[in-house]
Design a protein around this motif. Structure first.
Motif, PDB file in Angstrom:
ATOM      1  N   LYS A 144       0.816  -1.207   0.000  1.00  0.00           N
ATOM      2  CA  LYS A 144       0.000   0.000   0.000  1.00  0.00           C
ATOM      3  C   LYS A 144       0.856   1.266   0.000  1.00  0.00           C
ATOM      4  O   LYS A 144       0.426   2.322  -0.455  1.00  0.00           O
ATOM      5  CB  LYS A 144      -0.939   0.001   1.212  1.00  0.00           C
ATOM      6  N   GLN A 145       2.091   1.154   0.509  1.00  0.00           N
ATOM      7  CA  GLN A 145       2.992   2.312   0.521  1.00  0.00           C
ATOM      8  C   GLN A 145       3.879   2.375  -0.721  1.00  0.00           C
ATOM      9  O   GLN A 145       4.695   3.283  -0.857  1.00  0.00           O
ATOM     10  CB  GLN A 145       3.865   2.264   1.781  1.00  0.00           C
ATOM     11  N   ASP A 146       3.696   1.436  -1.619  1.00  0.00           N
ATOM     12  CA  ASP A 146       4.494   1.399  -2.848  1.00  0.00           C
ATOM     13  C   ASP A 146       3.743   2.137  -3.960  1.00  0.00           C
ATOM     14  O   ASP A 146       3.399   1.562  -4.997  1.00  0.00           O
ATOM     15  CB  ASP A 146       4.748  -0.062  -3.244  1.00  0.00           C
ATOM     16  N   LYS A 147       3.502   3.425  -3.751  1.00  0.00           N
ATOM     17  CA  LYS A 147       2.637   4.197  -4.643  1.00  0.00           C
ATOM     18  C   LYS A 147       3.117   4.277  -6.084  1.00  0.00           C
ATOM     19  O   LYS A 147       2.293   4.313  -7.000  1.00  0.00           O
ATOM     20  CB  LYS A 147       2.405   5.589  -4.060  1.00  0.00           C
ATOM     21  N   PRO A 148       4.448   4.298  -6.346  1.00  0.00           N
ATOM     22  CA  PRO A 148       4.878   4.302  -7.750  1.00  0.00           C
ATOM     23  C   PRO A 148       4.403   3.079  -8.540  1.00  0.00           C
ATOM     24  O   PRO A 148       4.325   3.134  -9.768  1.00  0.00           O
ATOM     25  CB  PRO A 148       6.408   4.324  -7.643  1.00  0.00           C
ATOM     26  N   MET A 149       4.080   1.986  -7.817  1.00  0.00           N
ATOM     27  CA  MET A 149       3.652   0.768  -8.502  1.00  0.00           C
ATOM     28  C   MET A 149       2.142   0.685  -8.686  1.00  0.00           C
ATOM     29  O   MET A 149       1.643  -0.265  -9.308  1.00  0.00           O
ATOM     30  CB  MET A 149       4.144  -0.466  -7.745  1.00  0.00           C
ATOM     31  N   TYR A 150       1.404   1.676  -8.176  1.00  0.00           N
ATOM     32  CA  TYR A 150      -0.051   1.646  -8.304  1.00  0.00           C
ATOM     33  C   TYR A 150      -0.470   1.564  -9.769  1.00  0.00           C
ATOM     34  O   TYR A 150      -1.424   0.864 -10.118  1.00  0.00           O
ATOM     35  CB  TYR A 150      -0.666   2.892  -7.676  1.00  0.00           C
ATOM     36  N   ARG A 151       0.222   2.324 -10.620  1.00  0.00           N
ATOM     37  CA  ARG A 151      -0.162   2.362 -12.040  1.00  0.00           C
ATOM     38  C   ARG A 151      -0.076   0.973 -12.664  1.00  0.00           C
ATOM     39  O   ARG A 151      -0.917   0.597 -13.495  1.00  0.00           O
ATOM     40  CB  ARG A 151       0.721   3.350 -12.799  1.00  0.00           C
ATOM     41  N   TYR A 152       0.922   0.199 -12.250  1.00  0.00           N
ATOM     42  CA  TYR A 152       1.073  -1.157 -12.792  1.00  0.00           C
ATOM     43  C   TYR A 152       0.014  -2.096 -12.217  1.00  0.00           C
ATOM     44  O   TYR A 152      -0.516  -2.948 -12.920  1.00  0.00           O
ATOM     45  CB  TYR A 152       2.476  -1.681 -12.492  1.00  0.00           C
ATOM     46  N   ALA A 153      -0.294  -1.913 -10.943  1.00  0.00           N
ATOM     47  CA  ALA A 153      -1.321  -2.736 -10.306  1.00  0.00           C
ATOM     48  C   ALA A 153      -2.667  -2.553 -10.998  1.00  0.00           C
ATOM     49  O   ALA A 153      -3.357  -3.529 -11.336  1.00  0.00           O
ATOM     50  CB  ALA A 153      -1.424  -2.377  -8.825  1.00  0.00           C
TER      51      ALA A 153
END
Length: 258
Positions: free
Chosen positions: A206-215
């Motif tokens: 949840k704190q890995d915000k740069p990866m949200y777009r990939y998720a």
């Protein structure tokens, strides 16, 4: 210590523990199968857990063939054949998650489904491109100790685990590490995701915000997918949120057999 001879010049280090549904874990560049120590210990209580060191990483030998996703997938298939396993759940962390997607695209007949932990179908943001490019640059300079130190430290949650991860990462071959990074930087299967018809679990911090777009990209494009975010953790989920990850994997696999 099990070693699988792939041909006359190379052997692959692997571990197998437990019985039940087989799960194969795939590590990212520099790291080794030690990255999944907590999964090997806990999930093997219910499943057959398989970990291995990619060519030129850890205790697996240097590969004269360039390390690419197709080559890694062929090695996984050879390992499954050796273990007399027809189909397995394929699980990958970080760039290992990209290999999961490629496996589901190219070898669907050998997979029960996929688990992508902080993974991506392509590298499209500047920050991630820079991180992978730095890995390529350091590997080209034969700076494996620097890579091993930095990545092992960021992925460990105890000194004991750090020492083990670091010592195994130090054994990696700079040439194969660079090849793995390079293939990861340029890989792109986004346009093919809709062809994957197997269940896929997506897990992100949840704190890995740069990866949200990939998720969200994977969740939108994959036909049969489940997306979960784990609280209080960034990218290093297998080691720093092991309990939550293990429970998510258990729930996902059990839900497929219901």
């Amino acid at each position: 210590m099990p070693m699988l001879d792939l041909d006359s010049s190379i052997s692959l280090h692997y571990s197998v523990r437990g019985k039940g549904v087989p799960i194969v874990f795939i590590h990212p560049p520099v790291l080794t199968s030690v990255n999944f120590e907590y999964q090997l210990a806990k999930l093997s209580e219910e499943f057959k857990v398989i970990t291995f060191d990619i060519r030129g990483h850890g205790r697996s030998q240097y590969s004269r063939q360039p390390v690419t996703y197709p080559l890694i997938i062929e090695d996984i298939k050879h390992l499954l054949d050796h273990l007399k396993i027809k189909k397995a759940m394929i699980c990958g962390y970080s760039t290992g998650g990209s290999i999961v997607l490629e496996f589901l695209l190219s070898c669907a007949d050998r997979a029960l489904g996929g688990i992508v932990i902080g993974g991506m179908s392509e590298v499209r943001d500047t920050s991630l491109k820079q991180k992978i490019s730095l890995g390529i640059s350091l590997a080209q300079k034969d700076a494996v100790p620097i890579l091993a130190l930095s990545i092992s430290w960021s992925n460990s949650n105890t000194i004991k685990l750090f020492n083990k991860m670091f010592n195994e990462a130090l054994k990696g071959d700079a040439r194969n590490i660079e090849q793995y990074y390079h293939y990861s930087l340029h890989y792109n299967c986004t346009y093919q995701l809709e062809k994957i018809n197997l269940p896929t679990l997506l897990i992100y911090g949840k704190q890995d915000k740069p990866m949200y777009r990939y998720a969200h990209l994977l969740h939108e494009k994959l036909p049969y997918t489940e997306l979960r975010f784990i609280d209080h953790v960034k990218h290093q989920i297998p080691t720093k949120a092991a309990n939550e990850l293990n429970e998510s994997i258990k729930h996902f696999i059990h839900s497929q057999s219901d």
